[in-house]
Design an enzyme around this catalytic site. Sequence first.
Site, PDB file in Angstrom:
ATOM      1  N   LYS A 120      56.948  19.684   9.261  1.00 56.75           N
ATOM      2  CA  LYS A 120      56.906  21.129   9.508  1.00 56.75           C
ATOM      3  C   LYS A 120      56.385  21.363  10.916  1.00 56.75           C
ATOM      4  CE  LYS A 120      52.198  21.570   9.072  1.00 56.75           C
ATOM      5  NZ  LYS A 120      51.270  21.950  10.174  1.00 56.75           N
ATOM      6  N   ASP A 165      47.885  21.458   3.063  1.00 56.00           N
ATOM      7  CA  ASP A 165      49.303  21.688   3.353  1.00 56.00           C
ATOM      8  C   ASP A 165      50.231  21.247   2.221  1.00 56.00           C
ATOM      9  OD1 ASP A 165      48.542  22.653   5.797  1.00 56.00           O
ATOM     10  OD2 ASP A 165      49.224  20.921   6.955  1.00 56.00           O
TER      11      ASP A 165
END
Length: 281
Positions: free
Chosen positions: A12, A136
């Site tokens: 990401k 995350d």
Amino acid sequence: MKSLYDVPAPAKLNLFLHITGRRADGYHLLQSAFMLIDWCDTLHFERRADGQIHRKDLNIALPADDLIVRAARALQAYTQCTLGADISVEKCIPAQAGMGGGSSDAASCLMALNRLWNLNLTVNQLAQLGLRLGADVPFFLRGQNAWVEGIGEIITPLTLPEARFAVIKPPAGIETKTIFESNDLKRDTKPATIAGFAAHPYCFGSNTLQPVALRHCQEIGQALKWLESKGLSGRMTGSGSAVFAQMLNETDLSGAPSTWQVKSVSNLIAHPLQGWAGSES
């Protein structure tokens, strides 16, 4: 089903990252937009009947008790599952990059073993388990680009336009702890809104961590200057040393130092494993 091969774990980028405060327990409050990209690790799974978890590193040696192994063991403990797995890992996402590689590996491991062991856990159940492994991990489990708040646990899906990006990871890394413990870190950025972000998603805000990181890692600044020489406006992603910039046109990314990892990537509309866990009824 006894095996699952070629299971992707995408990286990401943090399109922006603002620190808006700090809780009494020391955890920082943040706002960010997380965007999935097509730079992926690849995992392979074979089911074992003896309950053992074995990991084989196919290219880069990982720590013995990394997030993949910890995720598998946490899932076993949570479900009292007596099955095990042989897990092979092809690591492509660089470490200490701010790209979420370890968290993404853990999320893909949870989703793959949920399927391989026929556990039928829902996304919310996996996300609750994943949060214990890292802030995350729930983002990757939920499988969509997202506006993220709190300490990383408040996740609102986002729809982002398709785009391409240049990503550079210099060899030097930086520890997240070093940045967040700095007295120079700005911790009172004014809260933003999704509406404000949506108007200009790829040039919104800044990375609050970047000024501190630049003082600790000169190579971040060198990579940003190199992007600027290509006509690109770059910034740091997350708390690592990787930087990125949107490419509006085809850009020649040749000529970078040979020690840098330089890659042209596209964003993903959704995680490739979206739907592997059960939905909430």
